[in-house]
Design a protein around this motif. Structure first.
Motif, PDB file in Angstrom:
ATOM      1  N   HIS A 183     -56.401  18.218 -13.319  1.00 20.49           N
ATOM      2  CA  HIS A 183     -55.396  18.543 -12.308  1.00 20.49           C
ATOM      3  C   HIS A 183     -55.720  19.940 -11.807  1.00 20.49           C
ATOM      4  CE1 HIS A 183     -52.506  15.149 -12.985  1.00 20.49           C
ATOM      5  NE2 HIS A 183     -53.281  15.053 -14.059  1.00 20.49           N
ATOM      6  N   LEU A 184     -56.006  20.055 -10.518  1.00 23.44           N
ATOM      7  CA  LEU A 184     -56.489  21.306  -9.935  1.00 23.44           C
ATOM      8  C   LEU A 184     -55.559  21.778  -8.824  1.00 23.44           C
ATOM      9  CD1 LEU A 184     -58.747  23.490  -9.433  1.00 23.44           C
ATOM     10  CD2 LEU A 184     -59.733  21.859  -7.802  1.00 23.44           C
ATOM     11  N   SER A 185     -55.148  23.032  -8.933  1.00 25.40           N
ATOM     12  CA  SER A 185     -54.490  23.713  -7.825  1.00 25.40           C
ATOM     13  C   SER A 185     -55.088  25.109  -7.732  1.00 25.40           C
ATOM     14  CB  SER A 185     -52.970  23.790  -8.037  1.00 25.40           C
ATOM     15  OG  SER A 185     -52.672  24.522  -9.217  1.00 25.40           O
ATOM     16  N   CYS A 186     -54.667  25.866  -6.756  1.00 27.97           N
ATOM     17  CA  CYS A 186     -55.127  27.253  -6.616  1.00 27.97           C
ATOM     18  C   CYS A 186     -53.950  28.138  -6.266  1.00 27.97           C
ATOM     19  CB  CYS A 186     -56.189  27.372  -5.521  1.00 27.97           C
ATOM     20  SG  CYS A 186     -57.821  26.744  -5.973  1.00 27.97           S
ATOM     21  N   ASN A 187     -53.866  29.275  -6.917  1.00 30.20           N
ATOM     22  CA  ASN A 187     -52.885  30.285  -6.542  1.00 30.20           C
ATOM     23  C   ASN A 187     -53.518  31.262  -5.563  1.00 30.20           C
ATOM     24  OD1 ASN A 187     -50.919  29.182  -8.155  1.00 30.20           O
ATOM     25  ND2 ASN A 187     -51.261  30.588  -9.865  1.00 30.20           N
ATOM     26  N   ASP A 188     -52.696  31.798  -4.662  1.00 29.79           N
ATOM     27  CA  ASP A 188     -53.200  32.803  -3.738  1.00 29.79           C
ATOM     28  C   ASP A 188     -53.023  34.199  -4.343  1.00 29.79           C
ATOM     29  OD1 ASP A 188     -50.521  33.510  -3.427  1.00 29.79           O
ATOM     30  OD2 ASP A 188     -50.307  32.493  -1.492  1.00 29.79           O
ATOM     31  N   ALA A 189     -53.299  35.217  -3.568  1.00 21.76           N
ATOM     32  CA  ALA A 189     -53.254  36.594  -4.077  1.00 21.76           C
ATOM     33  C   ALA A 189     -51.859  36.989  -4.535  1.00 21.76           C
ATOM     34  CB  ALA A 189     -53.748  37.560  -3.003  1.00 21.76           C
ATOM     35  N   ARG A 228     -50.977  19.599  -6.223  1.00 22.89           N
ATOM     36  CA  ARG A 228     -52.275  19.663  -6.894  1.00 22.89           C
ATOM     37  C   ARG A 228     -53.097  18.425  -6.577  1.00 22.89           C
ATOM     38  NH1 ARG A 228     -48.428  17.787 -10.326  1.00 22.89           N
ATOM     39  NH2 ARG A 228     -48.955  16.143 -11.824  1.00 22.89           N
ATOM     40  N   LEU A 229     -54.382  18.527  -6.933  1.00 27.49           N
ATOM     41  CA  LEU A 229     -55.291  17.388  -6.893  1.00 27.49           C
ATOM     42  C   LEU A 229     -55.495  16.900  -8.325  1.00 27.49           C
ATOM     43  CD1 LEU A 229     -55.991  19.153  -4.343  1.00 27.49           C
ATOM     44  CD2 LEU A 229     -58.373  18.460  -4.680  1.00 27.49           C
ATOM     45  N   GLU A 230     -55.529  15.612  -8.532  1.00 30.90           N
ATOM     46  CA  GLU A 230     -55.999  15.055  -9.799  1.00 30.90           C
ATOM     47  C   GLU A 230     -57.380  14.458  -9.539  1.00 30.90           C
ATOM     48  OE1 GLU A 230     -55.111  11.751 -13.306  1.00 30.90           O
ATOM     49  OE2 GLU A 230     -53.936  11.696 -11.458  1.00 30.90           O
ATOM     50  N   VAL A 231     -58.412  15.126 -10.008  1.00 38.06           N
ATOM     51  CA  VAL A 231     -59.777  14.644  -9.832  1.00 38.06           C
ATOM     52  C   VAL A 231     -60.100  13.753 -11.035  1.00 38.06           C
ATOM     53  CG1 VAL A 231     -62.179  15.273  -9.478  1.00 38.06           C
ATOM     54  CG2 VAL A 231     -60.368  16.740  -8.577  1.00 38.06           C
ATOM     55  N   ARG A 232     -60.276  12.448 -10.759  1.00 34.25           N
ATOM     56  CA  ARG A 232     -60.395  11.450 -11.815  1.00 34.25           C
ATOM     57  C   ARG A 232     -61.851  11.054 -12.089  1.00 34.25           C
ATOM     58  NH1 ARG A 232     -55.723   8.759 -12.811  1.00 34.25           N
ATOM     59  NH2 ARG A 232     -56.749   6.733 -13.055  1.00 34.25           N
ATOM     60  N   LEU A 233     -62.774  11.789 -11.481  1.00 38.32           N
ATOM     61  CA  LEU A 233     -64.189  11.429 -11.577  1.00 38.32           C
ATOM     62  C   LEU A 233     -64.744  11.569 -12.983  1.00 38.32           C
ATOM     63  CD1 LEU A 233     -66.954  10.768 -10.321  1.00 38.32           C
ATOM     64  CD2 LEU A 233     -67.136  13.187  -9.674  1.00 38.32           C
ATOM     65  N   GLY A 234     -64.345  12.597 -13.727  1.00 40.04           N
ATOM     66  CA  GLY A 234     -65.007  12.924 -14.986  1.00 40.04           C
ATOM     67  C   GLY A 234     -64.750  11.924 -16.090  1.00 40.04           C
ATOM     68  N   ASP A 235     -65.744  11.784 -16.984  1.00 42.96           N
ATOM     69  CA  ASP A 235     -65.513  11.049 -18.219  1.00 42.96           C
ATOM     70  C   ASP A 235     -65.480  12.033 -19.380  1.00 42.96           C
ATOM     71  OD1 ASP A 235     -68.143  11.142 -19.720  1.00 42.96           O
ATOM     72  OD2 ASP A 235     -68.872  10.089 -17.946  1.00 42.96           O
TER      73      ASP A 235
END
Length: 451
Positions: A260-266, A345-352
């Motif tokens: 699960h990926l997000s980004c915070n700003d400054a 957020r993004l949930e990137v499901r590619l990884g094993d």
């Protein structure tokens, strides 16, 4: 060490001694995410911090079978050293091993004092520094699955799933876990300070999933690395085997490593949220999605890094083998969960599950950053059940194709660095060559009697 550094080490030693600790285990990840380590008696900790612990650099080039791959800087250079210094800020007492505390190690080249070229932790730091230049601080929440196995003498592998209960997906308690493996493991991991949140029995017999809380990307990678090592160690302590192999059984599904990926700003705000934006997402989030999709073939080499990984893909597997994204759609490679605001957020499901946490997070954040820089919009999101090759492009279907895609993706490898990329490609192509020479049980069963 300076006088202040010496005083800090002494304070750590006093604290550890008061807790009954007399050994410090200094641990660092190799290229495939396996833990390499050395135990240091407490009274010798100052020397380890001052001079470092010498390891052969070729440990990064050593296969699971103990062969040394001829990666530049290893065999050809006479097997030189790397130096590993304890990072005492990461100290944690091991709940299951009396008298032992563990910490991560910082790996440097003693000739230059620079980070070792193959160090996964430092690769991630490099990528995160690039993100910081653009005012972004990635935040990651890892989800990992694994199989617990018990000894089964006389079977082809010597192991069986523990237990082999079917149909117990998303359950907890004794129905699918009669030995209470999950509860014991959750409590030990909590006491180790890894930020575990929840756990459950997963889809197949003997398969479990444990989720970790979100945090800054480097901390999340550290915790995921230590999590995998701890789960395997706890299983060994009980005479069992915990494996994060992508697909250990032909009659069962695979194990994923979702991020699960997000980004915070400054200002510390979630840079992916925008109530007025398309889908409730900011332009930054949509560009990040486009970046992950654009670089997905190359990312597969880091997210699905073994020959076995690609046996997890295919129709009916529920693993993401097409390049697509969707809104709260688990059949997409990139899923956007329904939360917005601070939870966007993004949930990137590619990884094993076999992926090295540092390399997986470095690759995905680098791809997201490239997307933000390119400022392109993703295609329309997937609707309905996916896995339709008429709608979405196919990911690489074997490791060789993924490595070729990584080598060809110069935008991504420019961020990851030539030194790392060359070492990784050499190491993994050797794996493919060795597998190609190995006679499998399937081949014998298929051919021996009739041919």
């Amino acid at each position: 060490m300076s006088a202040s550094d010496t005083q800090d080490v002494r304070r750590y030693m006093e604290r550890l001694a008061a807790e009954g600790v007399d050994v410090v285990r200094v641990v660092y990840p190799d290229l495939i995410g396996t833990d390499r380590a050395r135990d240091v008696l407490l009274e010798h900790l100052p020397s380890a911090c001052d001079h470092g612990l010498a390891f052969c650099r070729a440990v990064y080039h050593t296969t699971p079978q103990g062969d040394v791959v001829p990666v530049a800087g290893g065999l050809d250079a006479g097997l030189p050293d790397v130096s590993v210094r304890p990072d005492l800020s990461t100290l944690a007492v091991l709940p299951w091993e009396p008298g032992v505390a563990a910490c991560l190690g910082e790996v440097t080249d003693p000739a230059t004092s620079a980070p070792a070229p193959e160090s996964p932790r430092d690769l991630l730091r490099t990528v995160l520094a690039r993100c910081a230049e653009h005012g972004l601080r990635p935040v990651v929440g890892p989800e990992l699955e694994y199989f617990l196995l018990q000894p089964a003498p006389g079977t082809p592998t010597g192991w069986r799933r523990a237990p082999e209960t079917t149909g117990a997906v998303y359950t907890a308690g004794l129905r699918a876990d009669p030995d209470n493996h999950l509860l014991r493991t959750l409590r030990h991991l909590r006491d180790l300070g890894l930020g575990v949140v929840t756990g459950n029995h997963e889809f197949d017999g003997g398969q479990y999933e444990i989720n970790l809380t979100h945090s800054d990307a480097l901390d999340a990678a550290d915790r995921a690395f230590r999590f995998k090592a701890a789960v395997k160690e706890l299983a060994r302590k009980e005479g069992n085997l915990a494996t994060f192999m992508a697909k250990p059984f032909g009659d069962a599904g695979g194990s994923g490593f979702h991020l699960h990926l997000s980004c915070n700003d400054a200002e510390g705000r979630n840079a992916f949220d925008d109530p007025a934006g398309a889908y409730g997402l900011s332009a930054t989030a949509r560009h990040a999605i486009a970046g992950v999709l654009a670089h997905a073939p190359a990312l597969a080499a880091l997210a699905n890094p073994t020959v076995n990984s690609y046996k997890r893909f295919g129709p009916g597997t529920l693993a993401p083998w097409l390049i697509d994204w969707g809104l709260d759609n688990r059949s997409a490679m990139v899923r956007i969960p329904p939360e917005r605001g601070s939870g966007a957020r993004l949930e990137v499901r590619l990884g094993d599950a076999s992926a090295n946490p540092y390399l997986l997070i470095a690759g995905i954040t680098a791809a997201a950053l490239l997307g933000v820089q390119a400022a392109e919009e993703p295609a329309a999101p997937l609707e309905g059940y996916g896995y339709d090759t008429a709608k979405s492009a196919l990911l690489p279907t074997h490791l060789s194709a993924a490595l070729d895609a990584l080598e060809a993706d110069t935008d991504l490898t420019d961020i990851l660095g030539k030194g790392f990329t060359t070492s990784f490609l050499t190491y993994k192509r050797d794996e493919i060559e060795r597998f190609g020479r190995h006679v499998t049980d399937w081949e014998f069963t298929e051919y021996a009697y009739h041919l």
